[in-house]
Each structure stands twice: as C-alpha cells, then as structure tokens.
Scaffold this active site. Structure first.
Site, PDB file in Angstrom:
ATOM      1  N   CYS A   1      39.190  51.542  43.706  1.00 53.74           N
ATOM      2  CA  CYS A   1      39.420  50.394  42.835  1.00 53.74           C
ATOM      3  C   CYS A   1      40.876  50.020  43.045  1.00 53.74           C
ATOM      4  O   CYS A   1      41.763  50.694  42.523  1.00 53.74           O
ATOM      5  CB  CYS A   1      39.152  50.751  41.372  1.00 53.74           C
ATOM      6  SG  CYS A   1      39.644  49.429  40.245  1.00 53.74           S
TER       7      CYS A   1
ATOM      8  N   CYS B   1      42.593  48.670  39.514  1.00 55.06           N
ATOM      9  CA  CYS B   1      42.862  49.592  38.402  1.00 55.06           C
ATOM     10  C   CYS B   1      42.334  50.967  38.756  1.00 55.06           C
ATOM     11  O   CYS B   1      42.908  51.610  39.643  1.00 55.06           O
ATOM     12  CB  CYS B   1      42.356  49.064  37.060  1.00 55.06           C
ATOM     13  SG  CYS B   1      40.685  48.384  37.013  1.00 55.06           S
ATOM     14  N   SER B   2      41.272  51.444  38.105  1.00 59.38           N
ATOM     15  CA  SER B   2      40.823  52.808  38.406  1.00 59.38           C
ATOM     16  C   SER B   2      39.327  52.959  38.148  1.00 59.38           C
ATOM     17  O   SER B   2      38.869  54.009  37.730  1.00 59.38           O
ATOM     18  CB  SER B   2      41.604  53.807  37.562  1.00 59.38           C
ATOM     19  OG  SER B   2      41.497  53.466  36.188  1.00 59.38           O
ATOM     20  N   CYS B   3      38.541  51.888  38.385  1.00 58.34           N
ATOM     21  CA  CYS B   3      37.105  51.919  38.109  1.00 58.34           C
ATOM     22  C   CYS B   3      36.421  53.029  38.899  1.00 58.34           C
ATOM     23  O   CYS B   3      36.707  53.239  40.075  1.00 58.34           O
ATOM     24  CB  CYS B   3      36.494  50.569  38.458  1.00 58.34           C
ATOM     25  SG  CYS B   3      37.206  49.227  37.486  1.00 58.34           S
TER      26      CYS B   3
END
Lengths: 225, 204
Positions: free
Chosen positions: B108, B111-113
């Site tokens: 991602c 962000c940090s999906c």
C-alpha cells in the site's frame, strides 16, 4: 501536487529491514494503546475511514517524515478530535469528568468483537452501468482531488497520466475524494488497472513486470491505441 | 478552496509519543468517550486472536483441495466468511495466485492497507517508507533484501492496495511438499509468502 504520504516510486529511501515473521505484533505497549484508542474513537462516528486517512496525510511533511507509524496515528487522531469538535483543545491537558453528548456512542468491551467482525464494507449498488470493460485501454488523469484543492485522493502520483488496461471490475465503491470531505459517499465503479513497468518508470527492472492499482472510474478516461 | 489544516492540536500534547497517547486516552476516558476495557479487548484481539495463522489455514486447504481452491478464487468472500475470516480491513478480499510465469507482491504505497482478518496487523517493514516507496519501482531489488530471487523469466505483478480491496497471495507449493498433510502445510506458510515477499521454503 500531492502530499508527503504519496511516496510510491520515490528515490532515496534505504534498504528494507525484514523481520521474517519474528517481530512482536506490538513492539511497545503504547503502540497497542495507540491502535486501540484510534479504533475505539471511530465508534463515536464523527469521522469516517477516508477522513482519518486524510488527517494523517495532512501532517506537515517534516512531521510525517520523522514520526513513527503510531505517532502519526495518534497525532492525526488528536487533530481530528479537535477539528470535529469532540474535544476542546484545552481539555487534553486539563480534562474534567462530565457528561459528553457523544458518550452514549462509547464502544463497550462487550461489543468489540462484533464491531471488529462486522467491518465496514464500501461496496454499493448504483444504477449507472460501468463505463469501462475488462481488457479496455484506459488512461489516468492527474492525481488530484477535483473538488477540493489539496484534498484526499487515492490515485498515486506515479500512476497519473499513464496508460493501462482494465484487469478487474469491482462494482461500485464509496468515493474517497468526496467521502473524506463531508461531500457524501458518491459511489463510483472501481477497477483494477494494470500498468506495464515500462509505462511507469524510465528504467524498469524488467519491462514485463506490471503494477496493478485500484482506480475509481472518474480517475480514468478511455484511451485508444 | 484549499484544504490545508490549520489545526495542529496534537502539538499541544506532550511530544513523547507514549505520553501523547496517554494524554489522549485520559481525556477521552474522563469524558466518558472510551472504555479502557474495550481498549484491552481490541488489543487482545489483534495480539492473540487474529494473525497470519488464519491466512495460512486457507492457503494450505487451497493447496490440497482443488474444489476448495476453485471456490476460493471465484467466490472469495463467501469462502472466507464461512471460515470466520471476515471483518475490519477484510471486507473485500481477492486472492492472487503465483505461477511459474507471474509472481505477485502486495503493498500500500499511500498508507498501510493490509488484509487484517487473514494476516493480522502489518509488520513494521510493510508500513515503512522504504517498502512503500521502492517496491513498485524496483521489486526485484526489494525481494533480494528478503533473500528472495526469482527466475529471470518470471514476471512480477505488484498490487498497490489503493482502494478497500485487500489482496492475499496464494504462493506456489514446491514439489518437495507434495503429499504433506493439510496440518503440516499450515506450518510452512509464512506471512511473507502471503504478501509476496517470501517463497515457501525447501522441505527439510
């Protein structure tokens, strides 16, 4: 222009530090607390997922670059709590016990498993037919929110103005560019678009490699060879 | 209307992150907005109940049961819901299969999906600038930092999770493991193999 979080393709970052599965889930107690406070605050329903992402993205670049992961979370959370009127900024340092109007929405321990288990699906049914079909050539527009200058968007800059192919149609999903700014869900068709690495990078490692990006319909226009 | 946030209220709080989170928690608890017992419950869920074992059980079953695999690939959410692997950050999951021709990697960049119900909370490296910035541009160099080298004629497909679709990699099962039981196979599926930054190791 985009924001500091949009770092795909950027030069200058060093080597990755793999943990090979050995790292603790939470490396420090406060990391766990930061995650839990953030999730529990979501139950107050004063913001949505897109708003909380945008709050992290709006941290000044100097802070975003130096803050650790959960430090970004809690700093953005503090900003949101004040911006959305949940807490008066002086209450952080001088908090008093009173009956907050939102306290009836407080997440109870007994409801945690149900709330986490239910999730928050973003798929929606819409009347409009999809504009593109699998296999079609498309081109991305500029990676900017078209409603609000500097607003939230989910098209990464490295994939803007690039030609790709529709790989998957996911049906319609909530549109982050409006949802992050109190402009409603305005669901749009969502697609996975594949881009050849040679389309994205001047000197790709291997021209046969591809990058797949999930892209909302209004980020795209048709493109004919 | 430019959207730049004038409000940086967090700077009113202690800059030490441990104290900053404590200040937020106290303020919210004092005003009846969060319950410390609910926080403990959330932490316990992600510390002890949800993690890569969930994903590994699905992968192992897909390796030994072709009908299950077909159903998993074509009707992913129905299968995962049946096994209870549904929830926050896993509402819309796709499984992508590695083959000799194509190796899949998930990231991602914005962000940090990450597919929480199948893999738990992402490790630090997955959320790092180094991984997010580089893996879309130089996936082979990144893989080498995980000790992974692919055959020259394998193409890489990097999946950037920019929407709410979450991706799980179905790794290739090396011939050396054919004939292993489902339970034995669960033990060899690493978290990194399900992200695409690892391969299934050689049989001992």
């Amino acid at each position: 222009m985009t924001r500091v979080h949009d770092m795909g393709g950027r030069y200058g970052d060093g080597k990755i530090n793999p943990d090979l599965g050995k790292e603790d889930v939470f490396k420090a107690k406060w990391h766990a607390r930061a995650l839990a406070v953030t999730l529990a605050s979501g139950s107050l329903k004063k913001w949505n997922l897109d708003m909380s992402r945008h709050a992290r993205e709006c941290l000044p670049p100097k802070e975003y670059a130096t803050f650790s992961y959960y430090e970004k979370w809690i700093s953005a959370l503090a900003n949101l709590l004040v911006e959305k009127g949940v807490i008066n900024s002086d209450k952080f340092l001088n908090s008093v016990i009173n009956d907050h109007p939102l306290s009836k929405r407080k997440l109870k321990a007994a409801d945690v498993s149900e709330v986490l288990g239910k999730g928050a699906p973003t798929s929606r049914k819409i009347e409009r037919a999809p504009r593109f079909i699998v296999g079609q050539n498309v081109k991305t527009k500029r990676a900017e929110n078209s409603f609000i200058s500097g607003g939230h968007t989910r098209l990464p800059r490295y994939a803007e103005k690039s030609e790709g192919i529709i790989e998957i149609w996911h049906g319609a999903h909530v549109f982050p560019d409006t949802h992050a700014h109190n402009l409603g869900e305005q669901p749009e068709h969502l697609y996975t678009v594949s881009f050849l690495s040679s389309e994205l990078w001047q000197n790709p490692e291997n021209p046969g490699d591809t990058v797949c990006v999930d892209i909302w319909e209004s980020y795209l226009e048709p493109f004919d060879d | 209307m430019p959207h730049d946030i004038e409000n940086h209220s967090h700077s009113l709080l202690p800059s030490e992150p441990e104290l900053k989170v404590k200040a937020i928690e106290s303020a919210l608890v004092n005003q009846g907005l969060i319950d410390p017992a609910a926080l403990d419950e959330i932490i316990d869920t992600y510390q002890n109940k949800i993690g890569p074992k969930n994903g590994a059980s699905i992968i192992a079953k897909a390796w030994i049961d072709q009908d299950f695999k077909d159903e998993l690939m074509s009707n992913t959410m129905a299968v995962l819901e049946k096994y209870g692997f549904y929830g926050r950050q896993g509402e819309h999951i796709r499984v992508v299969e590695n083959t000799p021709e194509v190796h899949n990697i998930v990231v991602c960049t914005l962000c940090s999906c990450y597919p929480w119900p199948l893999l738990g909370i992402p490790p630090t490296w997955y959320k790092s600038d180094e991984y997010r910035s580089r893996v879309v541009r130089e996936p082979r160099k990144c893989l080498s930092e995980f000790g992974v080298k692919l055959p020259e004629n394998t193409n890489i497909r990097v999946w950037d999770s920019t929407a709410e679709i979450r991706y799980l990699v179905l790794p290739m099962l090396p011939d050396a493991f054919k004939g292993f039981s489902e339970q034995e196979l669960v033990g060899i599926v690493s978290r990194d193999a399900m992200i695409g930054t690892g391969l299934i190791g050689p049989a001992k």
